[in-house]
Design an enzyme around this catalytic site. Sequence first.
Site, mmCIF file in Angstrom:
data_model
loop_
_atom_site.group_PDB
_atom_site.id
_atom_site.type_symbol
_atom_site.label_atom_id
_atom_site.label_comp_id
_atom_site.label_asym_id
_atom_site.label_seq_id
_atom_site.Cartn_x
_atom_site.Cartn_y
_atom_site.Cartn_z
ATOM 1 N N GLY A 1 6.808 44.196 -44.038
ATOM 2 C CA GLY A 1 5.565 43.546 -43.595
ATOM 3 C C GLY A 1 5.785 42.817 -42.281
ATOM 4 O O GLY A 1 6.811 42.168 -42.111
ATOM 5 N N THR B 1 8.730 36.852 -42.275
ATOM 6 C CA THR B 1 7.664 37.138 -43.252
ATOM 7 C C THR B 1 6.773 35.909 -43.358
ATOM 8 O O THR B 1 7.272 34.783 -43.269
ATOM 9 C CB THR B 1 8.223 37.487 -44.649
ATOM 10 O OG1 THR B 1 7.174 37.356 -45.620
ATOM 11 C CG2 THR B 1 9.348 36.570 -45.080
ATOM 12 N N ARG C 1 7.417 51.113 -43.804
ATOM 13 C CA ARG C 1 8.150 51.125 -45.074
ATOM 14 C C ARG C 1 8.714 52.535 -45.195
ATOM 15 O O ARG C 1 8.114 53.488 -44.708
ATOM 16 C CB ARG C 1 7.235 50.743 -46.220
ATOM 17 C CG ARG C 1 6.765 49.298 -46.067
ATOM 18 C CD ARG C 1 6.291 48.693 -47.367
ATOM 19 N NE ARG C 1 6.343 47.237 -47.301
ATOM 20 C CZ ARG C 1 5.366 46.457 -46.820
ATOM 21 N NH1 ARG C 1 4.251 47.001 -46.380
ATOM 22 N NH2 ARG C 1 5.491 45.155 -46.805
ATOM 23 N N CYS C 2 9.874 52.701 -45.782
ATOM 24 C CA CYS C 2 10.540 53.991 -45.745
ATOM 25 C C CYS C 2 11.238 54.285 -47.072
ATOM 26 O O CYS C 2 12.224 53.645 -47.425
ATOM 27 C CB CYS C 2 11.559 53.986 -44.603
ATOM 28 S SG CYS C 2 12.589 55.456 -44.541
ATOM 29 N N ASP D 1 9.398 33.252 -48.449
ATOM 30 C CA ASP D 1 9.953 33.452 -49.792
ATOM 31 C C ASP D 1 11.430 33.873 -49.772
ATOM 32 O O ASP D 1 11.901 34.503 -50.707
ATOM 33 C CB ASP D 1 9.124 34.525 -50.527
ATOM 34 C CG ASP D 1 9.147 35.862 -49.812
ATOM 35 O OD1 ASP D 1 9.593 35.917 -48.651
ATOM 36 O OD2 ASP D 1 8.723 36.863 -50.419
ATOM 37 N N LYS E 1 -19.554 14.933 -55.207
ATOM 38 C CA LYS E 1 -18.885 15.786 -54.218
ATOM 39 C C LYS E 1 -19.791 16.936 -53.808
ATOM 40 O O LYS E 1 -20.426 17.554 -54.645
ATOM 41 C CB LYS E 1 -17.601 16.362 -54.827
ATOM 42 C CG LYS E 1 -16.396 15.524 -54.552
ATOM 43 C CD LYS E 1 -15.166 16.224 -55.052
ATOM 44 C CE LYS E 1 -14.142 16.217 -53.973
ATOM 45 N NZ LYS E 1 -12.820 16.530 -54.453
ATOM 46 N N ARG F 1 -1.783 37.821 -41.349
ATOM 47 C CA ARG F 1 -0.567 38.420 -40.780
ATOM 48 C C ARG F 1 -0.572 38.426 -39.254
ATOM 49 O O ARG F 1 0.449 38.657 -38.628
ATOM 50 C CB ARG F 1 -0.455 39.874 -41.232
ATOM 51 C CG ARG F 1 -0.033 40.066 -42.652
ATOM 52 C CD ARG F 1 1.461 40.377 -42.706
ATOM 53 N NE ARG F 1 1.859 40.777 -44.025
ATOM 54 C CZ ARG F 1 1.842 42.023 -44.479
ATOM 55 N NH1 ARG F 1 1.451 43.010 -43.685
ATOM 56 N NH2 ARG F 1 2.217 42.289 -45.685
ATOM 57 N N ASP G 1 12.796 40.300 -47.596
ATOM 58 C CA ASP G 1 13.920 40.534 -48.519
ATOM 59 C C ASP G 1 14.157 42.024 -48.789
ATOM 60 O O ASP G 1 15.295 42.455 -48.956
ATOM 61 C CB ASP G 1 13.762 39.735 -49.815
ATOM 62 C CG ASP G 1 12.487 40.073 -50.557
ATOM 63 O OD1 ASP G 1 11.550 40.621 -49.937
ATOM 64 O OD2 ASP G 1 12.417 39.791 -51.767
ATOM 65 N N GLY G 2 13.072 42.818 -48.810
ATOM 66 C CA GLY G 2 13.237 44.265 -49.000
ATOM 67 C C GLY G 2 14.092 44.853 -47.888
ATOM 68 O O GLY G 2 15.035 45.617 -48.127
ATOM 69 N N SER G 3 13.787 44.454 -46.663
ATOM 70 C CA SER G 3 14.541 44.954 -45.511
ATOM 71 C C SER G 3 16.009 44.529 -45.595
ATOM 72 O O SER G 3 16.901 45.276 -45.184
ATOM 73 C CB SER G 3 13.925 44.415 -44.225
ATOM 74 O OG SER G 3 12.576 44.806 -44.155
ATOM 75 N N ARG H 1 2.480 37.156 -53.092
ATOM 76 C CA ARG H 1 2.572 37.869 -54.368
ATOM 77 C C ARG H 1 3.514 37.142 -55.334
ATOM 78 O O ARG H 1 3.214 36.982 -56.492
ATOM 79 C CB ARG H 1 3.052 39.304 -54.125
ATOM 80 C CG ARG H 1 2.097 40.315 -54.723
ATOM 81 C CD ARG H 1 2.440 41.715 -54.331
ATOM 82 N NE ARG H 1 1.947 42.026 -53.003
ATOM 83 C CZ ARG H 1 2.594 42.809 -52.131
ATOM 84 N NH1 ARG H 1 3.750 43.332 -52.428
ATOM 85 N NH2 ARG H 1 2.056 43.063 -50.963
ATOM 86 N N ASP I 1 5.401 34.922 -45.962
ATOM 87 C CA ASP I 1 5.444 34.386 -47.328
ATOM 88 C C ASP I 1 6.380 33.196 -47.517
ATOM 89 O O ASP I 1 6.292 32.482 -48.510
ATOM 90 C CB ASP I 1 5.858 35.485 -48.312
ATOM 91 C CG ASP I 1 4.787 36.554 -48.441
ATOM 92 O OD1 ASP I 1 3.628 36.267 -48.118
ATOM 93 O OD2 ASP I 1 5.123 37.681 -48.866
ATOM 94 N N ALA J 1 -7.436 20.727 -50.806
ATOM 95 C CA ALA J 1 -8.095 21.548 -51.828
ATOM 96 C C ALA J 1 -8.080 20.826 -53.174
ATOM 97 O O ALA J 1 -7.124 20.114 -53.490
ATOM 98 C CB ALA J 1 -7.385 22.898 -51.944
HETATM 99 P P1 ADP Z 1 9.942 43.411 -46.633
HETATM 100 O O1 ADP Z 1 11.156 43.548 -45.778
HETATM 101 O O2 ADP Z 1 8.777 42.859 -45.892
HETATM 102 O O3 ADP Z 1 10.245 42.685 -47.948
HETATM 103 P P2 ADP Z 1 9.780 45.978 -48.114
HETATM 104 O O4 ADP Z 1 10.105 45.361 -49.432
HETATM 105 O O5 ADP Z 1 8.670 46.938 -48.052
HETATM 106 O O6 ADP Z 1 9.439 44.891 -46.988
HETATM 107 O O7 ADP Z 1 11.101 46.669 -47.573
HETATM 108 C C1 ADP Z 1 11.129 47.319 -46.323
HETATM 109 C C2 ADP Z 1 11.976 48.560 -46.382
HETATM 110 O O8 ADP Z 1 13.334 48.209 -46.681
HETATM 111 C C3 ADP Z 1 11.602 49.576 -47.459
HETATM 112 O O9 ADP Z 1 10.536 50.401 -47.084
HETATM 113 C C4 ADP Z 1 12.895 50.368 -47.586
HETATM 114 O O10 ADP Z 1 13.017 51.304 -46.536
HETATM 115 C C5 ADP Z 1 13.964 49.289 -47.380
HETATM 116 N N1 ADP Z 1 14.474 48.828 -48.690
HETATM 117 C C6 ADP Z 1 13.902 47.952 -49.533
HETATM 118 N N2 ADP Z 1 14.640 47.804 -50.668
HETATM 119 C C7 ADP Z 1 15.697 48.626 -50.532
HETATM 120 C C8 ADP Z 1 16.826 48.966 -51.347
HETATM 121 N N3 ADP Z 1 17.000 48.407 -52.551
HETATM 122 N N4 ADP Z 1 17.710 49.862 -50.871
HETATM 123 C C9 ADP Z 1 17.527 50.431 -49.658
HETATM 124 N N5 ADP Z 1 16.504 50.167 -48.848
HETATM 125 C C10 ADP Z 1 15.584 49.283 -49.269
#
Ligand code: ADP
Length: 319
Positions: free
Chosen positions: A11, A125, A72-73, A129, A213, A252, A103-105, A171, A127, A186
């Site tokens: 993201g 990000t 995303r891949c 987070d 209010k 975003r 964190d996904g990246s 999320r 978030d 709020a």
């Molecule tokens: P973000 O980095 O914003 O949390 P994502 O969770 O969509 O975003 O992760 C981005 C990309 O990182 C994914 O599309 C994928 O290519 C790679 N990725 C995420 N988790 C893994 C994993 N466990 N192993 C290998 N690549 C991952």
Amino acid sequence: MKRIGVLTSGGDSPGMNAAIRAVVRKAIYHDLEVYGVQYGFAGLIEGDIKKMELGDVGDIIHRGGTKLYTARCEEFRTPEGRQKAVDQLNARGIEALVVIGGDGSFRGAEKLTELGYPTIGVPGTIDNDIPGTDYTIGFDTALNTVIDAIDKIRDTATSHERTYVIEVMGRDAGDLALWSGLADGAETILIPEEEYDMDQVVSRLRRGHARGKKHSIIIIAEGVGSGTEFGQKIQETTNLETRVTVLGHIQRGGSPTGFDRVLASRLGARAVELLLNGKEGRMVGIEKNEIVDNPIPEVLKQKHQVDSGMYKLSQELSI
Ligand code: ADP
């Protein structure tokens, strides 16, 4: 080390451009060559990689989004996909990679490190987070975007004497909801980390209404559930006229705040310094206004904690 690469992944968040700029300029300052990978890990596998010069990152520090695009891949989740990525880097003599993302990246970056390929993570990000940093790049800008939106909604809420439910992004993490809710006074803030009691939400609304209010604002993080459904429930239970706004992707975008630009510049530069010092597999962050770095596996093992003291304060201030 002579050549490094940089990419943005997952993201996007405001300030990613400032981070790219810092990586490129800091690297060139230290006589490194820098290669920009477009479209995150997807572009890495495809070899969508170009050398970057000082001018390539001119006039982007104030722009939202990411000049390198993001993606995303799924293929990168497979060992074959990751091997293709490493082959692309090795073929160009690129010796290390800076990954700007969430964190996904970093899970992806961790897998590259396991293959023996040096990476450094830069947290970007909205978030907020990610453990190992007090703030992520983009959070402050998103927070201010949400505040601006709530201020506007508050004006119309007052004119019409309505209750407004505002759904914000988050999320798994309630930071954006909590901070914006606190900043905007709020009445109720619902976040994924804290249970809520519908009776209490309703009685607080009724109490406020009874003492005259003109409006009420409820912030709900998307991880708690649908703002639209929650709004319907509130309207049915209280009979107060209720409207719902889902802020969505405006959170975003936008020009990064001064805080995010400075944070991104400091973190991006530190990522390059770490590589110059032979460090790898680490994520840079900010803790107590100091730039720090921690091993990516350690960061990923922890769970981000929302500030429960701040949550309690938000409740105390909205009695
Ligand atoms: P973000 O980095 O914003 O949390 P994502 O969770 O969509 O975003 O992760 C981005 C990309 O990182 C994914 O599309 C994928 O290519 C790679 N990725 C995420 N988790 C893994 C994993 N466990 N192993 C290998 N690549 C991952």
